[in-house]
Scaffold this motif. Sequence first.
Motif, mmCIF file in Angstrom:
data_model
loop_
_atom_site.group_PDB
_atom_site.id
_atom_site.type_symbol
_atom_site.label_atom_id
_atom_site.label_comp_id
_atom_site.label_asym_id
_atom_site.label_seq_id
_atom_site.Cartn_x
_atom_site.Cartn_y
_atom_site.Cartn_z
ATOM 1 N N GLY A 252 0.833 -1.196 0.000
ATOM 2 C CA GLY A 252 0.000 0.000 0.000
ATOM 3 C C GLY A 252 0.865 1.242 0.000
ATOM 4 O O GLY A 252 2.083 1.184 -0.166
ATOM 5 N N GLN A 253 0.217 2.400 0.224
ATOM 6 C CA GLN A 253 0.921 3.683 0.235
ATOM 7 C C GLN A 253 -0.001 4.741 0.821
ATOM 8 O O GLN A 253 -1.212 4.693 0.595
ATOM 9 C CB GLN A 253 1.307 4.074 -1.203
ATOM 10 C CG GLN A 253 1.934 5.433 -1.306
ATOM 11 C CD GLN A 253 2.146 5.863 -2.754
ATOM 12 O OE1 GLN A 253 2.698 6.915 -2.994
ATOM 13 N NE2 GLN A 253 1.737 5.071 -3.720
ATOM 14 N N ASP A 254 0.541 5.654 1.545
ATOM 15 C CA ASP A 254 -0.109 6.832 2.129
ATOM 16 C C ASP A 254 -0.267 6.741 3.638
ATOM 17 O O ASP A 254 -0.605 7.728 4.276
ATOM 18 C CB ASP A 254 -1.475 7.160 1.505
ATOM 19 C CG ASP A 254 -1.363 7.671 0.080
ATOM 20 O OD1 ASP A 254 -0.313 8.272 -0.243
ATOM 21 O OD2 ASP A 254 -2.304 7.460 -0.711
ATOM 22 N N ALA A 255 -0.044 5.561 4.223
ATOM 23 C CA ALA A 255 -0.137 5.397 5.681
ATOM 24 C C ALA A 255 -1.458 5.901 6.230
ATOM 25 O O ALA A 255 -1.518 6.562 7.267
ATOM 26 C CB ALA A 255 1.049 6.082 6.378
ATOM 27 N N GLN A 268 -3.089 -6.429 5.803
ATOM 28 C CA GLN A 268 -2.237 -5.742 4.833
ATOM 29 C C GLN A 268 -0.814 -5.817 5.371
ATOM 30 O O GLN A 268 -0.607 -5.688 6.578
ATOM 31 C CB GLN A 268 -2.684 -4.289 4.676
ATOM 32 C CG GLN A 268 -1.911 -3.477 3.640
ATOM 33 C CD GLN A 268 -2.540 -2.108 3.382
ATOM 34 O OE1 GLN A 268 -3.760 -1.961 3.419
ATOM 35 N NE2 GLN A 268 -1.723 -1.104 3.114
ATOM 36 N N TYR A 269 0.162 -6.012 4.492
ATOM 37 C CA TYR A 269 1.525 -6.208 4.988
ATOM 38 C C TYR A 269 2.248 -4.890 5.259
ATOM 39 O O TYR A 269 2.933 -4.763 6.271
ATOM 40 C CB TYR A 269 2.338 -7.042 4.002
ATOM 41 C CG TYR A 269 3.774 -7.227 4.466
ATOM 42 C CD1 TYR A 269 4.056 -8.016 5.575
ATOM 43 C CD2 TYR A 269 4.827 -6.586 3.823
ATOM 44 C CE1 TYR A 269 5.359 -8.175 6.030
ATOM 45 C CE2 TYR A 269 6.135 -6.742 4.261
ATOM 46 C CZ TYR A 269 6.396 -7.529 5.369
ATOM 47 O OH TYR A 269 7.675 -7.680 5.821
ATOM 48 N N MET A 270 2.110 -3.927 4.350
ATOM 49 C CA MET A 270 2.894 -2.694 4.485
ATOM 50 C C MET A 270 2.188 -1.517 3.832
ATOM 51 O O MET A 270 1.236 -1.676 3.071
ATOM 52 C CB MET A 270 4.280 -2.867 3.868
ATOM 53 C CG MET A 270 4.313 -3.079 2.362
ATOM 54 S SD MET A 270 4.245 -1.582 1.309
ATOM 55 C CE MET A 270 5.839 -0.848 1.653
ATOM 56 N N THR A 271 2.682 -0.341 4.142
ATOM 57 C CA THR A 271 2.291 0.873 3.445
ATOM 58 C C THR A 271 3.555 1.713 3.271
ATOM 59 O O THR A 271 4.618 1.352 3.773
ATOM 60 C CB THR A 271 1.203 1.649 4.208
ATOM 61 O OG1 THR A 271 0.746 2.768 3.419
ATOM 62 C CG2 THR A 271 1.727 2.170 5.542
ATOM 63 N N VAL A 272 3.438 2.798 2.545
ATOM 64 C CA VAL A 272 4.556 3.735 2.405
ATOM 65 C C VAL A 272 4.140 5.061 3.017
ATOM 66 O O VAL A 272 3.096 5.626 2.661
ATOM 67 C CB VAL A 272 4.964 3.920 0.929
ATOM 68 C CG1 VAL A 272 6.053 4.994 0.811
ATOM 69 C CG2 VAL A 272 5.465 2.607 0.339
ATOM 70 N N TYR A 273 4.950 5.515 3.957
ATOM 71 C CA TYR A 273 4.705 6.786 4.627
ATOM 72 C C TYR A 273 5.443 7.889 3.898
ATOM 73 O O TYR A 273 6.655 7.822 3.702
ATOM 74 C CB TYR A 273 5.191 6.693 6.078
ATOM 75 C CG TYR A 273 5.265 8.015 6.811
ATOM 76 C CD1 TYR A 273 4.221 8.928 6.769
ATOM 77 C CD2 TYR A 273 6.401 8.329 7.565
ATOM 78 C CE1 TYR A 273 4.292 10.132 7.455
ATOM 79 C CE2 TYR A 273 6.477 9.534 8.265
ATOM 80 C CZ TYR A 273 5.421 10.429 8.202
ATOM 81 O OH TYR A 273 5.499 11.615 8.889
ATOM 82 N N LYS A 274 4.689 8.878 3.493
ATOM 83 C CA LYS A 274 5.265 10.081 2.899
ATOM 84 C C LYS A 274 4.949 11.233 3.845
ATOM 85 O O LYS A 274 3.782 11.470 4.166
ATOM 86 C CB LYS A 274 4.676 10.323 1.509
ATOM 87 C CG LYS A 274 4.981 9.185 0.549
ATOM 88 C CD LYS A 274 4.492 9.451 -0.856
ATOM 89 C CE LYS A 274 2.996 9.526 -0.920
ATOM 90 N NZ LYS A 274 2.502 9.622 -2.317
ATOM 91 N N ALA A 275 5.965 11.912 4.321
ATOM 92 C CA ALA A 275 5.788 12.963 5.325
ATOM 93 C C ALA A 275 5.103 14.161 4.685
ATOM 94 O O ALA A 275 5.740 15.124 4.244
ATOM 95 C CB ALA A 275 7.134 13.352 5.925
ATOM 96 N N ILE A 276 3.785 14.091 4.631
ATOM 97 C CA ILE A 276 2.988 15.089 3.920
ATOM 98 C C ILE A 276 3.182 16.478 4.512
ATOM 99 O O ILE A 276 3.211 17.475 3.785
ATOM 100 C CB ILE A 276 1.505 14.677 3.930
ATOM 101 C CG1 ILE A 276 1.314 13.398 3.113
ATOM 102 C CG2 ILE A 276 0.632 15.794 3.372
ATOM 103 C CD1 ILE A 276 -0.058 12.781 3.261
#
Length: 354
Positions: A252-255, A268-276
């Motif tokens: 995934g993506q967006d945390a 769900q295994y993972m997400t990607v954190y983007k420091a918005i």
Amino acid sequence: MRRAFAAVLAVALLASGCTETLKTDATGGGPAVRVALLLPERKASRYEAGDQPYFAQKLSELCPGCTVDYRNAEQNAATQLQQAKDALDQGAKVLVLTPVDSVAAGEIVTEASNRGVPVISYDRLVLKTAVDYYISFDNAKVGALQAQALLTALGPKASQGEILWINGSPTDNNATLFKQGAHAGLDGKVKVAAESDTAEWNPDNARAWTAGILPTLRGRTIVGVYAANDGTAGAAIAAMKAAGMPAVPVTGQDAETAALQRILVGEQYMTVYKAIRAEAEAAAALADDLVRGRRPPGTSTVDNGAGQVPSILLDPVAVTKETIAGTVIKDGFVTPGALCAGQYADACRAAGIG
């Protein structure tokens, strides 16, 4: 990674639901300087909950005499063009633009350029038209992080079955970069049962595709899912549950909070954190510079098909159950109270989240 703060700027919704004007505490008695923030959609929670309030708060601090003219295009490129024209007609001195359609948005940039108004391509890159600046994350790296995490989760199963592959919107250049990064990491290491783009990043479209493809794959072993963001991940998980399939590793993506909760309980295994917050504040600082007539250099350049665009690219971070506490919780991106409510309390405790 920058530490996020809890304060959220309140917004006033106009009757249309698509346009909001957020006026800072202007000083000096003169007219406010308008900065237009043009965001693409509301399906991903980040834009309303993160980008818009963080941007407005930071610009208010830097430029008390500025007004943020916020508009959301609801995933409609023609609407976004009209919103941009309206903002320019009302005197916007800078456009901060996340395009619905990376190519079609060139018309917005041209319109602004003709009026001498600079454009910051925010989060998504405008393609094939010269744009003043680009602020985003290393989006090919996002795909690479997703690919590596999926391989780690699969282990030996990577060669024992097939995966479903769900990309983002074909009109979003970021989705193209996520796909490129993921394919570079996964091609030749996994077998893809089926792959699809997701129109408008709409989770309903991703769920419908997944539900439709699963019956055609009977007798084949699905061991994982590459999903480009948390919305498509949740959609795939829901469709697979409805089909009675066992849980498999899903990227995934967006945390998003819902995705982090799925990670805690193993769906769900993972997400990607983007420091918005860091991204939005960088855009606000650049908008303030442009309002004041300053043209700072970027930290890098990116070719958008019309030339090299001065750019600021931030680093994305992979997040799994083991790293939630040390990333999104530590950074204040999500609070333990929101994450651990109700049925997720035990999973939080097990993950060391108090």
